[in-house]
Design a protein around this motif. Structure first.
Motif, PDB file in Angstrom:
ATOM      1  N   PHE A  42     -48.352   0.754 -81.800  1.00 21.23           N
ATOM      2  CA  PHE A  42     -47.331   1.393 -80.990  1.00 21.23           C
ATOM      3  C   PHE A  42     -46.990   2.715 -81.675  1.00 21.23           C
ATOM      4  O   PHE A  42     -45.967   2.835 -82.345  1.00 21.23           O
ATOM      5  CB  PHE A  42     -46.102   0.481 -80.888  1.00 21.23           C
ATOM      6  N   PRO A  43     -47.862   3.732 -81.531  1.00 23.56           N
ATOM      7  CA  PRO A  43     -47.788   4.911 -82.381  1.00 23.56           C
ATOM      8  C   PRO A  43     -46.635   5.870 -82.115  1.00 23.56           C
ATOM      9  O   PRO A  43     -46.270   6.628 -83.006  1.00 23.56           O
ATOM     10  CB  PRO A  43     -49.126   5.605 -82.141  1.00 23.56           C
ATOM     11  N   VAL A  44     -46.066   5.884 -80.913  1.00 25.84           N
ATOM     12  CA  VAL A  44     -45.036   6.886 -80.637  1.00 25.84           C
ATOM     13  C   VAL A  44     -43.705   6.306 -80.164  1.00 25.84           C
ATOM     14  O   VAL A  44     -42.765   7.047 -79.929  1.00 25.84           O
ATOM     15  CB  VAL A  44     -45.527   7.953 -79.621  1.00 25.84           C
ATOM     16  N   GLY A  45     -43.607   5.001 -80.044  1.00 24.37           N
ATOM     17  CA  GLY A  45     -42.376   4.393 -79.546  1.00 24.37           C
ATOM     18  C   GLY A  45     -41.161   4.742 -80.385  1.00 24.37           C
ATOM     19  O   GLY A  45     -40.087   5.026 -79.847  1.00 24.37           O
ATOM     20  N   THR A  46     -41.313   4.744 -81.699  1.00 25.09           N
ATOM     21  CA  THR A  46     -40.167   5.088 -82.543  1.00 25.09           C
ATOM     22  C   THR A  46     -39.775   6.550 -82.371  1.00 25.09           C
ATOM     23  O   THR A  46     -38.587   6.884 -82.389  1.00 25.09           O
ATOM     24  CB  THR A  46     -40.449   4.795 -84.026  1.00 25.09           C
ATOM     25  N   ALA A  47     -40.757   7.420 -82.159  1.00 27.06           N
ATOM     26  CA  ALA A  47     -40.440   8.838 -81.909  1.00 27.06           C
ATOM     27  C   ALA A  47     -39.719   8.988 -80.576  1.00 27.06           C
ATOM     28  O   ALA A  47     -38.774   9.773 -80.462  1.00 27.06           O
ATOM     29  CB  ALA A  47     -41.714   9.678 -81.935  1.00 27.06           C
ATOM     30  N   PHE A  48     -40.145   8.249 -79.546  1.00 25.07           N
ATOM     31  CA  PHE A  48     -39.463   8.289 -78.257  1.00 25.07           C
ATOM     32  C   PHE A  48     -38.017   7.815 -78.399  1.00 25.07           C
ATOM     33  O   PHE A  48     -37.098   8.422 -77.834  1.00 25.07           O
ATOM     34  CB  PHE A  48     -40.179   7.405 -77.230  1.00 25.07           C
ATOM     35  N   ALA A  49     -37.819   6.721 -79.128  1.00 28.28           N
ATOM     36  CA  ALA A  49     -36.467   6.188 -79.323  1.00 28.28           C
ATOM     37  C   ALA A  49     -35.590   7.168 -80.091  1.00 28.28           C
ATOM     38  O   ALA A  49     -34.425   7.383 -79.744  1.00 28.28           O
ATOM     39  CB  ALA A  49     -36.537   4.839 -80.051  1.00 28.28           C
ATOM     40  N   ALA A  50     -36.153   7.775 -81.139  1.00 31.44           N
ATOM     41  CA  ALA A  50     -35.396   8.748 -81.927  1.00 31.44           C
ATOM     42  C   ALA A  50     -35.038   9.963 -81.079  1.00 31.44           C
ATOM     43  O   ALA A  50     -33.910  10.469 -81.147  1.00 31.44           O
ATOM     44  CB  ALA A  50     -36.197   9.169 -83.158  1.00 31.44           C
ATOM     45  N   ALA A  51     -35.981  10.449 -80.269  1.00 34.10           N
ATOM     46  CA  ALA A  51     -35.720  11.610 -79.419  1.00 34.10           C
ATOM     47  C   ALA A  51     -34.604  11.318 -78.420  1.00 34.10           C
ATOM     48  O   ALA A  51     -33.730  12.158 -78.191  1.00 34.10           O
ATOM     49  CB  ALA A  51     -36.993  12.031 -78.691  1.00 34.10           C
ATOM     50  N   LYS A  52     -34.609  10.125 -77.842  1.00 36.74           N
ATOM     51  CA  LYS A  52     -33.541   9.757 -76.903  1.00 36.74           C
ATOM     52  C   LYS A  52     -32.209   9.697 -77.623  1.00 36.74           C
ATOM     53  O   LYS A  52     -31.198  10.197 -77.120  1.00 36.74           O
ATOM     54  CB  LYS A  52     -33.827   8.427 -76.220  1.00 36.74           C
ATOM     55  N   GLY A  53     -32.194   9.100 -78.803  1.00 42.10           N
ATOM     56  CA  GLY A  53     -30.950   9.036 -79.572  1.00 42.10           C
ATOM     57  C   GLY A  53     -30.416  10.415 -79.915  1.00 42.10           C
ATOM     58  O   GLY A  53     -29.206  10.670 -79.813  1.00 42.10           O
ATOM     59  N   MET A  54     -31.305  11.316 -80.309  1.00 42.40           N
ATOM     60  CA  MET A  54     -30.871  12.686 -80.630  1.00 42.40           C
ATOM     61  C   MET A  54     -30.358  13.404 -79.387  1.00 42.40           C
ATOM     62  O   MET A  54     -29.330  14.078 -79.432  1.00 42.40           O
ATOM     63  CB  MET A  54     -32.019  13.460 -81.278  1.00 42.40           C
ATOM     64  N   ARG A  55     -31.074  13.246 -78.276  1.00 46.24           N
ATOM     65  CA  ARG A  55     -30.634  13.881 -77.035  1.00 46.24           C
ATOM     66  C   ARG A  55     -29.270  13.349 -76.602  1.00 46.24           C
ATOM     67  O   ARG A  55     -28.368  14.124 -76.256  1.00 46.24           O
ATOM     68  CB  ARG A  55     -31.658  13.660 -75.924  1.00 46.24           C
ATOM     69  N   ASP A  56     -29.085  12.033 -76.651  1.00 39.92           N
ATOM     70  CA  ASP A  56     -27.804  11.437 -76.265  1.00 39.92           C
ATOM     71  C   ASP A  56     -26.680  11.934 -77.155  1.00 39.92           C
ATOM     72  O   ASP A  56     -25.590  12.266 -76.681  1.00 39.92           O
ATOM     73  CB  ASP A  56     -27.886   9.909 -76.316  1.00 39.92           C
ATOM     74  N   TYR A  57     -26.919  11.989 -78.453  1.00 39.51           N
ATOM     75  CA  TYR A  57     -25.927  12.465 -79.412  1.00 39.51           C
ATOM     76  C   TYR A  57     -25.535  13.909 -79.114  1.00 39.51           C
ATOM     77  O   TYR A  57     -24.359  14.266 -79.059  1.00 39.51           O
ATOM     78  CB  TYR A  57     -26.494  12.334 -80.832  1.00 39.51           C
ATOM     79  N   LEU A  58     -26.545  14.756 -78.900  1.00 42.57           N
ATOM     80  CA  LEU A  58     -26.275  16.173 -78.639  1.00 42.57           C
ATOM     81  C   LEU A  58     -25.588  16.388 -77.297  1.00 42.57           C
ATOM     82  O   LEU A  58     -24.769  17.304 -77.155  1.00 42.57           O
ATOM     83  CB  LEU A  58     -27.575  16.977 -78.736  1.00 42.57           C
ATOM     84  N   GLU A  59     -25.879  15.547 -76.304  1.00 41.84           N
ATOM     85  CA  GLU A  59     -25.180  15.636 -75.020  1.00 41.84           C
ATOM     86  C   GLU A  59     -23.697  15.327 -75.181  1.00 41.84           C
ATOM     87  O   GLU A  59     -22.853  16.007 -74.602  1.00 41.84           O
ATOM     88  CB  GLU A  59     -25.817  14.704 -73.988  1.00 41.84           C
ATOM     89  N   VAL A  60     -23.378  14.319 -75.983  1.00 39.51           N
ATOM     90  CA  VAL A  60     -21.972  13.999 -76.249  1.00 39.51           C
ATOM     91  C   VAL A  60     -21.303  15.175 -76.947  1.00 39.51           C
ATOM     92  O   VAL A  60     -20.208  15.598 -76.569  1.00 39.51           O
ATOM     93  CB  VAL A  60     -21.834  12.706 -77.097  1.00 39.51           C
ATOM     94  N   LEU A  61     -21.943  15.713 -77.956  1.00 30.97           N
ATOM     95  CA  LEU A  61     -21.379  16.851 -78.689  1.00 30.97           C
ATOM     96  C   LEU A  61     -21.181  18.056 -77.762  1.00 30.97           C
ATOM     97  O   LEU A  61     -20.132  18.701 -77.792  1.00 30.97           O
ATOM     98  CB  LEU A  61     -22.281  17.224 -79.862  1.00 30.97           C
ATOM     99  N   ALA A  62     -22.175  18.332 -76.921  1.00 35.31           N
ATOM    100  CA  ALA A  62     -22.088  19.497 -76.034  1.00 35.31           C
ATOM    101  C   ALA A  62     -21.004  19.342 -74.976  1.00 35.31           C
ATOM    102  O   ALA A  62     -20.313  20.301 -74.650  1.00 35.31           O
ATOM    103  CB  ALA A  62     -23.440  19.746 -75.363  1.00 35.31           C
ATOM    104  N   THR A  63     -20.844  18.148 -74.445  1.00 39.36           N
ATOM    105  CA  THR A  63     -19.867  17.962 -73.362  1.00 39.36           C
ATOM    106  C   THR A  63     -18.463  17.708 -73.874  1.00 39.36           C
ATOM    107  O   THR A  63     -17.501  18.185 -73.281  1.00 39.36           O
ATOM    108  CB  THR A  63     -20.290  16.819 -72.421  1.00 39.36           C
TER     109      THR A  63
END
Length: 100
Positions: A42-63
């Motif tokens: 499962f070579p990229v699943g952890t990267a996908f999960a990390a990217a979603k977490g970062m995006r969600d975090y930054l959306e909260v910060l931005a809004t």
């Protein structure tokens, strides 16, 4: 996927490259094992999960202008330092620091 395993059974170990959202079906490790796969990666699943977490975090910060709304989805500081092995790194640094 079954035909591949049937064609090579007993000849070479078969690997399944599991990319969430990719072209290859992702039936689960148990099903793959039952088909005859020796290894599933499962070579990229952890990267996908990390990217979603970062995006969600930054959306909260931005809004919201702060990160309080994201705190429930964060790993705690102590758990993070244990995960990255900070204690072991600190001990190695102490052990190999030149004497002054």
């Amino acid at each position: 996927m079954r035909r591949i395993c049937d064609a090579f059974r007993g000849t070479v170990p078969i690997l399944s490259n599991q990319v969430e959202g990719g072209r290859t079906p992702t039936p689960g490790v148990g099903v793959l094992q039952d088909m005859g796969y020796a290894l599933a990666i499962f070579p990229v699943g952890t990267a996908f999960a990390a990217a979603k977490g970062m995006r969600d975090y930054l959306e909260v910060l931005a809004t919201a202008g702060d990160t309080r709304g994201a705190l429930g989805n964060l790993i705690q500081f102590e758990e993070f330092t244990a995960l990255i092995g900070l204690g072991e790194h600190t001990e190695l640094e102490r052990r190999y620091q030149p004497e002054q």
